[in-house]
Motif scaffolding. Structure first.
Motif, PDB file in Angstrom:
ATOM      1  N   ARG A  98       0.840  -1.199   0.000  1.00  0.00           N
ATOM      2  CA  ARG A  98       0.000   0.000   0.000  1.00  0.00           C
ATOM      3  C   ARG A  98       0.878   1.253   0.000  1.00  0.00           C
ATOM      4  N   SER A  99       1.881   1.275   0.894  1.00  0.00           N
ATOM      5  CA  SER A  99       2.763   2.438   0.961  1.00  0.00           C
ATOM      6  C   SER A  99       4.040   2.046   1.687  1.00  0.00           C
ATOM      7  N   LEU A 140       6.980   3.658   4.368  1.00  0.00           N
ATOM      8  CA  LEU A 140       7.188   4.761   5.309  1.00  0.00           C
ATOM      9  C   LEU A 140       8.607   4.704   5.876  1.00  0.00           C
ATOM     10  N   MET A 166       6.073   9.269   3.830  1.00  0.00           N
ATOM     11  CA  MET A 166       5.280   8.173   3.327  1.00  0.00           C
ATOM     12  C   MET A 166       5.291   8.257   1.807  1.00  0.00           C
ATOM     13  N   THR A 169       3.924   6.504  -1.831  1.00  0.00           N
ATOM     14  CA  THR A 169       2.960   5.583  -2.417  1.00  0.00           C
ATOM     15  C   THR A 169       3.170   5.416  -3.920  1.00  0.00           C
ATOM     16  N   GLN A 207      -4.402  -5.298   4.322  1.00  0.00           N
ATOM     17  CA  GLN A 207      -5.012  -6.484   4.919  1.00  0.00           C
ATOM     18  C   GLN A 207      -6.257  -6.063   5.675  1.00  0.00           C
ATOM     19  N   GLY A 208      -6.913  -5.019   5.178  1.00  0.00           N
ATOM     20  CA  GLY A 208      -8.081  -4.503   5.870  1.00  0.00           C
ATOM     21  C   GLY A 208      -7.726  -3.868   7.191  1.00  0.00           C
ATOM     22  N   ALA A 209      -6.447  -3.547   7.362  1.00  0.00           N
ATOM     23  CA  ALA A 209      -6.030  -2.947   8.627  1.00  0.00           C
ATOM     24  C   ALA A 209      -4.780  -2.113   8.386  1.00  0.00           C
ATOM     25  N   GLN A 210      -4.502  -1.238   9.336  1.00  0.00           N
ATOM     26  CA  GLN A 210      -3.279  -0.446   9.249  1.00  0.00           C
ATOM     27  C   GLN A 210      -2.140  -1.246   9.861  1.00  0.00           C
ATOM     28  N   LYS A 211      -1.483  -2.081   9.063  1.00  0.00           N
ATOM     29  CA  LYS A 211      -0.405  -2.923   9.576  1.00  0.00           C
ATOM     30  C   LYS A 211       0.887  -2.538   8.895  1.00  0.00           C
ATOM     31  N   LEU A 212       1.929  -2.333   9.692  1.00  0.00           N
ATOM     32  CA  LEU A 212       3.252  -2.022   9.154  1.00  0.00           C
ATOM     33  C   LEU A 212       4.181  -3.215   9.369  1.00  0.00           C
ATOM     34  N   PHE A 252       8.113  -3.904   9.445  1.00  0.00           N
ATOM     35  CA  PHE A 252       9.335  -3.118   9.584  1.00  0.00           C
ATOM     36  C   PHE A 252      10.579  -3.879   9.144  1.00  0.00           C
TER      37      PHE A 252
END
Lengths: 114, 112
Positions: B31-32, B34, B48, B50, B95-100, B102
């Motif tokens: 998605r992006s 960072l 960020m 994209t 994934q339907g969520a804000q998951k990073l 690292f």
């Protein structure tokens, strides 16, 4: 705007005990994510909450749980603590649940398990 | 498995030098990307990214993303001792969520 706040900042617990950590996101942010940071594993995703619902969970045992309240504040609970749970626990908030958004981190809670 | 790899893991340079930090990724639903700076506290958001090829710039720091080759670089020009920190690269996945996810981080030390 105030940043992400976490309490407590430092915590010392004994093996077998449980602990609850708290996170207040930036005002207006509805998504709260939790991460564990250790020297060996780096930053690892625990779970994310949006509108009081857990939307995703990382590869951590069931001893790690969380919840989110209607004001978007979130708590994380670890039961039956183990020495390996010693880490910096970070929470991050994000404006909405959709699209690409930056996440802003709080100062973290340093948990030491003895 | 989603993976983010940073290089080098550690870098020591003199004040005034220019540095380039690398981040490559293999993820299923990008998605992006960072970049964060971490001193002795929480990671501080830097950029960020994209879209490919569009440079983001903030003072002496700049970053660019190549979505075809799956990597990003972070450049710091005219480094100062205050730039000493761990620089973290993270990829946000859909994934339907804000998951990073690292990377391991690059520890940058600037000597006077």
């Amino acid at each position: 705007k105030a940043g992400v706040t976490q309490t407590p900042r430092y915590l010392i617990k004994t093996r077998g005990q449980q602990v609850t950590l708290s996170c207040s996101p930036i005002s207006g942010h509805r998504s709260v994510s939790w991460y564990q940071q250790t020297p060996g594993q780096g930053l690892q995703f625990l779970f994310e909450y949006f509108s009081e619902t857990q939307r995703n969970k990382g590869n951590f045992p069931g001893r790690f749980s969380g919840r989110q309240f209607s004001n978007s504040r979130s708590e994380m609970n670890v039961s039956t603590l183990e020495l390996g749970d010693s880490a910096l626990y970070l929470c991050a908030s994000s404006p909405t649940g959709q699209g690409a958004h930056e996440q802003y981190f709080g100062p973290g809670t340093r948990l030491t398990v003895t | 498995e989603d993976k983010v790899v940073q290089s080098p893991l550690s870098l020591v340079v003199h004040e005034g030098d220019t540095v380039t930090l690398n981040c490559s990724y293999e993820v299923t639903n990008f998605r992006s990307l960072l970049w964060y700076k971490q001193e002795k506290k929480a990671p501080t958001f830097l950029f960020m990214l994209t879209s490919s090829g569009i440079e983001k710039k903030s003072g002496r720091l700049s970053s660019i993303l190549d979505k075809k080759e799956l990597f990003s670089i972070l450049n710091i020009t005219a480094t100062q001792t205050g730039d000493s920190a761990v620089y973290l690269c993270a990829v946000s996945i859909i994934q339907g969520a804000q998951k990073l996810v690292f990377g391991q981080g690059t520890r940058l030390t600037i000597n006077p």
